[in-house]
Design a protein around this motif. Structure first.
Motif, PDB file in Angstrom:
ATOM      1  N   VAL A 189       0.851  -0.936  -0.062  1.00  0.00           N
ATOM      2  CA  VAL A 189      -0.096  -0.261  -0.271  1.00  0.00           C
ATOM      3  C   VAL A 189       1.047   1.515   0.260  1.00  0.00           C
ATOM      4  N   LEU A 190       1.823   1.870   0.673  1.00  0.00           N
ATOM      5  CA  LEU A 190       2.472   2.280   0.989  1.00  0.00           C
ATOM      6  C   LEU A 190       3.540   2.298  -0.105  1.00  0.00           C
ATOM      7  N   ASP A 191       3.687   1.896  -1.324  1.00  0.00           N
ATOM      8  CA  ASP A 191       3.993   1.884  -2.049  1.00  0.00           C
ATOM      9  C   ASP A 191       3.514   2.328  -3.593  1.00  0.00           C
ATOM     10  N   ARG A 192       2.397   1.574  -3.540  1.00  0.00           N
ATOM     11  CA  ARG A 192       1.457   2.867  -4.280  1.00  0.00           C
ATOM     12  C   ARG A 192       0.611   4.249  -3.840  1.00  0.00           C
ATOM     13  N   VAL A 193       1.312   4.822  -2.287  1.00  0.00           N
ATOM     14  CA  VAL A 193       0.972   5.875  -1.822  1.00  0.00           C
ATOM     15  C   VAL A 193       2.178   6.802  -2.498  1.00  0.00           C
ATOM     16  N   LEU A 194       3.717   6.321  -2.330  1.00  0.00           N
ATOM     17  CA  LEU A 194       5.237   6.941  -2.757  1.00  0.00           C
ATOM     18  C   LEU A 194       4.125   7.208  -4.978  1.00  0.00           C
ATOM     19  N   ASP A 195       3.895   6.149  -5.056  1.00  0.00           N
ATOM     20  CA  ASP A 195       3.994   6.211  -6.801  1.00  0.00           C
ATOM     21  C   ASP A 195       2.937   7.481  -7.027  1.00  0.00           C
ATOM     22  N   ALA A 196       1.443   7.381  -6.155  1.00  0.00           N
ATOM     23  CA  ALA A 196       0.698   8.684  -6.256  1.00  0.00           C
ATOM     24  C   ALA A 196       1.866   9.919  -6.094  1.00  0.00           C
ATOM     25  N   TYR A 197       2.601   9.770  -5.686  1.00  0.00           N
ATOM     26  CA  TYR A 197       3.319  11.516  -5.128  1.00  0.00           C
ATOM     27  C   TYR A 197       4.799  11.541  -5.907  1.00  0.00           C
ATOM     28  N   GLY A 198       4.548  10.354  -7.039  1.00  0.00           N
ATOM     29  CA  GLY A 198       5.837  10.974  -8.551  1.00  0.00           C
ATOM     30  C   GLY A 198       7.349   9.663  -7.295  1.00  0.00           C
ATOM     31  N   VAL A 199       6.936   9.675  -6.818  1.00  0.00           N
ATOM     32  CA  VAL A 199       8.530   8.518  -6.225  1.00  0.00           C
ATOM     33  C   VAL A 199       8.246   7.446  -6.615  1.00  0.00           C
ATOM     34  N   ARG A 200       8.620   6.943  -7.679  1.00  0.00           N
ATOM     35  CA  ARG A 200       8.888   5.607  -8.473  1.00  0.00           C
ATOM     36  C   ARG A 200       9.658   4.901  -8.255  1.00  0.00           C
ATOM     37  N   ARG A 201       9.787   3.991  -6.722  1.00  0.00           N
ATOM     38  CA  ARG A 201      10.998   3.506  -6.367  1.00  0.00           C
ATOM     39  C   ARG A 201      10.636   1.632  -6.671  1.00  0.00           C
ATOM     40  N   SER A 202      11.469   1.190  -6.382  1.00  0.00           N
ATOM     41  CA  SER A 202      11.622  -0.759  -6.296  1.00  0.00           C
ATOM     42  C   SER A 202      10.781  -0.326  -5.124  1.00  0.00           C
ATOM     43  N   ARG A 203      10.409  -1.835  -4.711  1.00  0.00           N
ATOM     44  CA  ARG A 203       9.972  -2.185  -3.060  1.00  0.00           C
ATOM     45  C   ARG A 203      10.952  -1.582  -2.083  1.00  0.00           C
ATOM     46  N   ASP A 204      12.648  -3.034  -3.124  1.00  0.00           N
ATOM     47  CA  ASP A 204      13.246  -2.661  -1.967  1.00  0.00           C
ATOM     48  C   ASP A 204      13.396  -1.955  -1.608  1.00  0.00           C
ATOM     49  N   TRP A 205      13.652  -0.975  -2.356  1.00  0.00           N
ATOM     50  CA  TRP A 205      13.961   0.638  -2.033  1.00  0.00           C
ATOM     51  C   TRP A 205      13.292   1.343  -0.969  1.00  0.00           C
ATOM     52  N   LEU A 206      11.292   0.909  -0.421  1.00  0.00           N
ATOM     53  CA  LEU A 206      10.998   1.044   0.093  1.00  0.00           C
ATOM     54  C   LEU A 206      11.032   0.690   1.149  1.00  0.00           C
ATOM     55  N   ARG A 207      11.332  -0.941   1.396  1.00  0.00           N
ATOM     56  CA  ARG A 207      11.631  -1.542   2.704  1.00  0.00           C
ATOM     57  C   ARG A 207      12.747  -1.011   3.140  1.00  0.00           C
ATOM     58  N   THR A 208      13.920   0.090   2.541  1.00  0.00           N
ATOM     59  CA  THR A 208      15.348   0.434   2.931  1.00  0.00           C
ATOM     60  C   THR A 208      14.779   1.417   3.612  1.00  0.00           C
ATOM     61  N   GLN A 209      13.990   2.798   3.053  1.00  0.00           N
ATOM     62  CA  GLN A 209      13.711   3.793   3.678  1.00  0.00           C
ATOM     63  C   GLN A 209      12.861   3.767   5.208  1.00  0.00           C
ATOM     64  N   MET A 210      11.327   2.038   5.005  1.00  0.00           N
ATOM     65  CA  MET A 210      11.433   1.835   5.727  1.00  0.00           C
ATOM     66  C   MET A 210      11.855   0.886   7.625  1.00  0.00           C
ATOM     67  N   ARG A 211      12.606   0.259   6.871  1.00  0.00           N
ATOM     68  CA  ARG A 211      13.548   0.019   8.248  1.00  0.00           C
ATOM     69  C   ARG A 211      14.735   1.505   9.310  1.00  0.00           C
ATOM     70  N   LYS A 212      14.654   2.466   7.680  1.00  0.00           N
ATOM     71  CA  LYS A 212      15.269   3.615   8.291  1.00  0.00           C
ATOM     72  C   LYS A 212      14.638   4.225   9.402  1.00  0.00           C
ATOM     73  N   LEU A 213      13.224   4.344   8.994  1.00  0.00           N
ATOM     74  CA  LEU A 213      12.637   5.019   9.873  1.00  0.00           C
ATOM     75  C   LEU A 213      12.444   4.178  11.185  1.00  0.00           C
ATOM     76  N   ALA A 214      12.435   3.259  10.874  1.00  0.00           N
ATOM     77  CA  ALA A 214      12.422   1.970  12.329  1.00  0.00           C
ATOM     78  C   ALA A 214      13.372   2.278  13.085  1.00  0.00           C
ATOM     79  N   GLU A 215      14.739   1.879  12.795  1.00  0.00           N
ATOM     80  CA  GLU A 215      16.015   2.397  12.925  1.00  0.00           C
ATOM     81  C   GLU A 215      15.819   4.004  13.971  1.00  0.00           C
ATOM     82  N   LEU A 216      15.592   5.453  13.679  1.00  0.00           N
ATOM     83  CA  LEU A 216      15.073   6.348  14.080  1.00  0.00           C
ATOM     84  C   LEU A 216      13.842   6.561  15.298  1.00  0.00           C
ATOM     85  N   GLU A 217      13.210   5.165  14.966  1.00  0.00           N
ATOM     86  CA  GLU A 217      12.407   5.491  15.969  1.00  0.00           C
ATOM     87  C   GLU A 217      10.629   5.163  15.851  1.00  0.00           C
ATOM     88  N   ALA A 218      10.371   6.089  14.442  1.00  0.00           N
ATOM     89  CA  ALA A 218       9.001   6.488  13.932  1.00  0.00           C
ATOM     90  C   ALA A 218       8.294   5.955  13.855  1.00  0.00           C
TER      91      ALA A 218
END
Length: 98
Positions: A31-60
Motif C-alpha cells: 500500500v505504501l508503495d502505491r502511495v509513494l507512486d501517486a506522489y511521483g516517487v517511483r522506486r523499487s519495493r526494496d528501496w521502500l523497505r530500506t526507507q521503512m527500516r530507516k524509519l524503524a531505526e529512527l524509532e518513528a
C-alpha cells in the motif's frame, strides 16, 4: 534534479503521513508503495523497505514481517514528527499548513 537523499527524506515523511491517516496507524509496504507512486516517487519495493527500516531505526515506526509483506506501525515519535511537535533528523519536516 533533486538529490537522492532529499527524495528519501521526503518519502519517509510521506510514509509517516500515510500511517497517521490510518485509524490503527498501520499499513504495509504494498500500500505504501502505491502511495509513494501517486506522489511521483517511483522506486523499487526494496528501496521502500530500506526507507521503512530507516524509519524503524529512527524509532518513528515499528515494522514486522507478515507473510510476504512488511507491515509498519506508527510510533509516538513518528506521530509527533507529522504533527510538528518534534523533529526526526533524516525525515523531511512537514510544511506549515495555512
Amino acid at each position: 534534479m533533486i538529490p537522492a537523499d532529499r527524495i528519501a527524506e521526503d518519502a519517509r515523511l510521506m510514509i509517516l503521513r500515510e500511517l497517521a491517516t490510518q485509524t490503527d496507524g498501520r499499513s504495509n509496504d504494498l500500500v505504501l508503495d502505491r502511495v509513494l507512486d501517486a506522489y511521483g516517487v517511483r522506486r523499487s519495493r526494496d528501496w521502500l523497505r530500506t526507507q521503512m527500516r530507516k524509519l524503524a531505526e529512527l524509532e518513528a515506526i515499528r515494522i514486522e514481517d507478515v507473510g510476504t509483506l512488511l507491515v509498519a506501525t506508527l510510533r509516538k515519535a513518528g506521530r509527533e514528527h507529522v504533527e510538528r511537535r518534534a523533529v526526526i533528523e533524516g525525515v523531511s519536516r512537514p510544511a506549515d499548513e495555512d
